[in-house]
Design an enzyme around this catalytic site. Structure first.
Site, PDB file in Angstrom:
ATOM      1  N   LYS A 299       0.835  -1.194   0.000  1.00 30.67           N
ATOM      2  CA  LYS A 299       0.000   0.000   0.000  1.00 30.67           C
ATOM      3  C   LYS A 299       0.871   1.245   0.000  1.00 30.67           C
ATOM      4  O   LYS A 299       1.145   1.838   1.027  1.00 30.67           O
ATOM      5  CB  LYS A 299      -0.938  -0.008   1.199  1.00 30.67           C
ATOM      6  CG  LYS A 299      -1.785  -1.272   1.240  1.00 30.67           C
ATOM      7  CD  LYS A 299      -3.205  -0.952   1.519  1.00 30.67           C
ATOM      8  CE  LYS A 299      -4.050  -2.204   1.459  1.00 30.67           C
ATOM      9  NZ  LYS A 299      -5.442  -1.968   1.618  1.00 30.67           N
TER      10      LYS A 299
ATOM     11  N   LYS B 256      -6.909  -3.147   6.761  1.00 32.80           N
ATOM     12  CA  LYS B 256      -5.882  -2.139   7.034  1.00 32.80           C
ATOM     13  C   LYS B 256      -4.640  -2.404   6.178  1.00 32.80           C
ATOM     14  O   LYS B 256      -4.417  -3.506   5.692  1.00 32.80           O
ATOM     15  CB  LYS B 256      -5.502  -2.167   8.517  1.00 32.80           C
ATOM     16  CG  LYS B 256      -6.683  -1.901   9.451  1.00 32.80           C
ATOM     17  CD  LYS B 256      -7.144  -0.458   9.364  1.00 32.80           C
ATOM     18  CE  LYS B 256      -8.347  -0.189  10.253  1.00 32.80           C
ATOM     19  NZ  LYS B 256      -9.627  -0.457   9.626  1.00 32.80           N
ATOM     20  N   ASP B 257      -3.818  -1.355   6.058  1.00 34.01           N
ATOM     21  CA  ASP B 257      -2.579  -1.440   5.281  1.00 34.01           C
ATOM     22  C   ASP B 257      -1.712  -2.601   5.739  1.00 34.01           C
ATOM     23  O   ASP B 257      -1.731  -2.988   6.902  1.00 34.01           O
ATOM     24  CB  ASP B 257      -1.764  -0.152   5.441  1.00 34.01           C
ATOM     25  CG  ASP B 257      -2.480   1.066   4.905  1.00 34.01           C
ATOM     26  OD1 ASP B 257      -3.524   1.405   5.460  1.00 34.01           O
ATOM     27  OD2 ASP B 257      -1.982   1.663   3.942  1.00 34.01           O
ATOM     28  N   LYS B 258      -0.924  -3.114   4.827  1.00 31.27           N
ATOM     29  CA  LYS B 258       0.048  -4.146   5.202  1.00 31.27           C
ATOM     30  C   LYS B 258       1.307  -3.502   5.770  1.00 31.27           C
ATOM     31  O   LYS B 258       1.690  -3.762   6.898  1.00 31.27           O
ATOM     32  CB  LYS B 258       0.421  -5.019   4.004  1.00 31.27           C
ATOM     33  CG  LYS B 258       1.545  -5.969   4.390  1.00 31.27           C
ATOM     34  CD  LYS B 258       1.934  -6.928   3.316  1.00 31.27           C
ATOM     35  CE  LYS B 258       3.066  -7.802   3.841  1.00 31.27           C
ATOM     36  NZ  LYS B 258       3.459  -8.860   2.940  1.00 31.27           N
TER      37      LYS B 258
ATOM     38  N   LYS C  70      -1.218  -5.390  14.740  1.00 30.56           N
ATOM     39  CA  LYS C  70      -0.399  -6.137  13.788  1.00 30.56           C
ATOM     40  C   LYS C  70       0.677  -5.245  13.184  1.00 30.56           C
ATOM     41  O   LYS C  70       0.490  -4.032  13.029  1.00 30.56           O
ATOM     42  CB  LYS C  70      -1.255  -6.758  12.682  1.00 30.56           C
ATOM     43  CG  LYS C  70      -2.000  -5.770  11.806  1.00 30.56           C
ATOM     44  CD  LYS C  70      -2.859  -6.494  10.768  1.00 30.56           C
ATOM     45  CE  LYS C  70      -3.568  -5.514   9.862  1.00 30.56           C
ATOM     46  NZ  LYS C  70      -2.679  -4.723   9.009  1.00 30.56           N
TER      47      LYS C  70
END
Length: 631
Positions: free
Chosen positions: A39, A263-265, A234
């Site tokens: 992302k 959510k973004d990685k 995370k």
């Protein structure tokens, strides 16, 4: 969005794992690679490790640089991202040099920012006394079976089981045996298995590994909510990766989990998750063996979570190595707070490979299924894992789906699912074969095409009319779009204006920009007046999206530091571990901009940052910037 921190967070990234199932999921690879779902991340620096699921390609081993890999990637211009709203002077900076530079906290439906700040297990509410059932006839079990079950109950052979053959095999007899075991030996579970045409009741200890394989519904108190809600912290994993890891440990299907948004990685993110009838104890136990994940703030509720229920996300972002003066930074951030940014769909919407997702979407909408297959399976330039390269070469050479499928160690990727469909249904039934790809992945392609059209049209709208409402613009009244008259335009601002994503259930602006929708679709071989598809899933209804978004809770500071390896944001996990907050040296040799802001759902923080820096946020451009700085 895929490198691991050079200095890992203690106990979360580097702790010794006691659960063997974690090994294949979290073993880091020291080869750089390109993440398909990255992302907007800048690349990892060449001397940093990267957490990877799978090996690097041969091309990488031969020394291909990350910048070389990304030379075929998209830039913002390719997807219609062209304009800015402010007139301040931009400055350079590196976005997501480390994943810990991008921190996302979900804002739940009550408007509260979600934090991980409690790892304790909630106290049980005492259940009302239940009427005792009549005793179960103990004669259904032999003395030898009782002895074996007693040893099992006392945890002496917790990883084995006791098999009891049902001689008079009737449902009533099996029920009696199940009840007798569970009543006389609390803590022991049972299930029925068939071996060689004979039926056995298999008993095992609930604390043993085999217990994970069977849900224990009858152990669930009636006064406890059916869903355990918890906060998931995370690092460097996307939401579905994290769900898949939890599913694997708990022996559950991923659809047992629910959440309000992905959510973004390449980030540190905190969000709420719910799971059906799994205790907080079992979830908390996973904290001992998970990498880059932490679970906490447990509670029981009677409902799951639903996509889109969140109110938004709160971002804490560090942009390193900035060139802007204090005055430039303040001017840029003040503009962001007061005016906002163009609500473009960010680069992560369009993929990072040489075949952009919107091209596949356009082929689907045109009903050109041969092109869909070619775009997904044909050889392509740029970086890929070696097994994907071999798979594509095999497909190009033989057009044999089974032969190409054999080249893939993991058949769950999009290519593997499509090839499996082609081998099952044949190359003349591509629509059905394509249907084996999960629905969300299939829809991603056509939504990507819609997003490019929207971005392009909004750029034309800003170019033509600037930041004021004009006659022919659209505003929402409830959920219905309304065309502004010249008089009405005088009483509205640019923050009221919406633009449509193309579809059969929307109207378009009546000024000349609105007519551009039909022209753009016509060039792509599509008819704007016929957006229904033969396959219902691919019919586009359309939607409306605000042109300008003004973030809330905006704050910023310029910080200086000496060690580029340290995190510049104090994470929830570090606070739980009582780790000290980062200390900044006012005379430090490096400068960074640390900013915070909140955004509504479905808006892209990278587009807000783009407005501040006035820099292309694509991986391709950020890679070039990062490589230049590193060199």
């Amino acid at each position: 969005m895929a490198e691991a921190e050079p200095t890992p967070v203690p106990a979360l990234v580097g702790e010794k794992r006691s659960c063997p199932e974690a090994e294949e999921e979290d073993t880091p690879s020291k080869k750089l690679r390109v993440e398909k779902d990255d992302k907007n991340g800048g690349p990892p620096k060449p001397d940093e490790e990267e957490e990877a699921e799978g090996g690097a390609s041969d091309g990488e081993e031969e020394g291909e640089t990350f910048a070389d890999m990304m030379k075929h990637g998209l830039t913002e211009v390719d997807v219609g991202i062209l304009k800015y709203v402010s007139d301040h002077e931009g400055f350079s900076g590196i976005l997501k040099e480390r994943y810990s530079d991008f921190v996302v906290h979900e804002i739940n439906k009550q408007g509260k920012i979600v934090h991980l700040d409690d790892l304790s297990i909630p106290a049980e509410v005492e259940a009302p006394a239940e009427v005792e059932e009549p005793p179960i006839d103990s004669d259904v079990l032999t003395e030898e079976q009782k002895k074996q079950l007693g040893e099992l109950q006392l945890f002496r052979n917790k990883e084995t089981n006791v098999s009891i053959e049902v001689v008079d095999d009737t449902k009533e007899k099996r029920t009696l045996v199940h009840k007798a075991i569970k009543t006389q030996f609390p803590g022991v579970e049972t299930k029925t298995e068939e071996k060689d045409g004979r039926r056995f009741i298999v008993a095992y200890h609930v604390a043993g590994k085999k217990a994970l394989a069977a849900p224990r519904k009858h152990f669930w108190p009636k006064n406890r909510g059916s869903f355990c809600h918890f906060v998931l912290y995370k690092e460097n994993k996307d939401t579905m990766d994290a769900i898949n890891v939890l599913s694997k440990f708990l022996r559950l299907r991923p659809n047992m989990f629910s959440y309000m948004g992905t959510k973004d990685k390449r980030a540190v993110t905190v969000q709420e998750i719910a799971v059906l009838k799994i205790t907080a104890e079992r979830l908390a136990h996973l904290n001992k063996c998970l990498m880059n994940l932490k679970l906490g703030n447990f509670c029981y509720k009677n409902h799951p979570l639903k996509l889109g229920e969140l109110q938004g996300n709160h971002f804490t972002v560090v942009i390193r190595n900035i060139s802007g003066t204090e005055e430039q930074v303040n001017q840029a951030m003040t503009s962001l707070r007061q005016t906002g940014f163009i609500n473009y769909y960010g680069m992560q919407r369009f993929g990072t490979t040489a075949v952009p997702t919107q091209q596949v979407g356009r082929a689907i909408l045109r009903n050109d299924w041969k092109e869909v297959v070619d775009l997904i399976l044909k050889p392509r330039p740029g970086a890929e894992k070696e097994f994907l390269v071999r798979c594509r070469e095999e497909w190009a050479k033989t057009q044999d789906p089974e032969a190409a499928l054999k080249k893939l160690p993991n058949k769950r990727c999009v290519e593997g699912q499509l090839l499996r469909g082609l081998s099952m249904y044949g190359k003349k039934n591509i629509v059905t074969a394509f249907g084996l790809i999960p629905r969300n992945n299939r829809l991603m392609y056509i939504h990507s095409y819609q997003s490019k059209v929207w971005n392009t049209m909004v750029s034309r709208r800003i170019e033509a009319f600037g930041l004021k409402a004009v006659e022919g613009d659209l505003v929402l009244r409830g959920t219905t779009a309304h065309v502004l008259s010249a008089e009405e335009a005088e009483t509205h601002s640019i923050h009221d204006i919406v633009m449509p994503l193309p579809g059969f259930d929307v109207i378009y602006p009546t000024h000349h920009v609105g007519k551009g929708y039909g022209e753009m679709l016509s060039v792509d071989g599509l008819d704007i007046d016929n957006m229904r598809h033969k396959v219902k899933d691919y019919s586009l209804a359309g939607a409306y999206r605000r042109v300008i978004i003004r973030p809330s809770d905006v704050s910023w500071e310029v910080i200086q530091y000496d060690d580029p390896r340290i995190s510049l944001v104090h994470s929830d996990f570090e606070k739980l571990e009582n780790k000290p907050a980062p200390v900044f040296n006012k005379e430090g040799k490096y400068r960074a901009l640390r900013l915070e802001f909140s955004l509504p759902p479905s808006t892209y923080a990278t587009m807000a940052i783009r407005e501040v820096l006035k820099l292309d946020t694509s991986i391709k451009k950020q890679t070039q910037l990062n490589t230049t700085w590193f060199n």
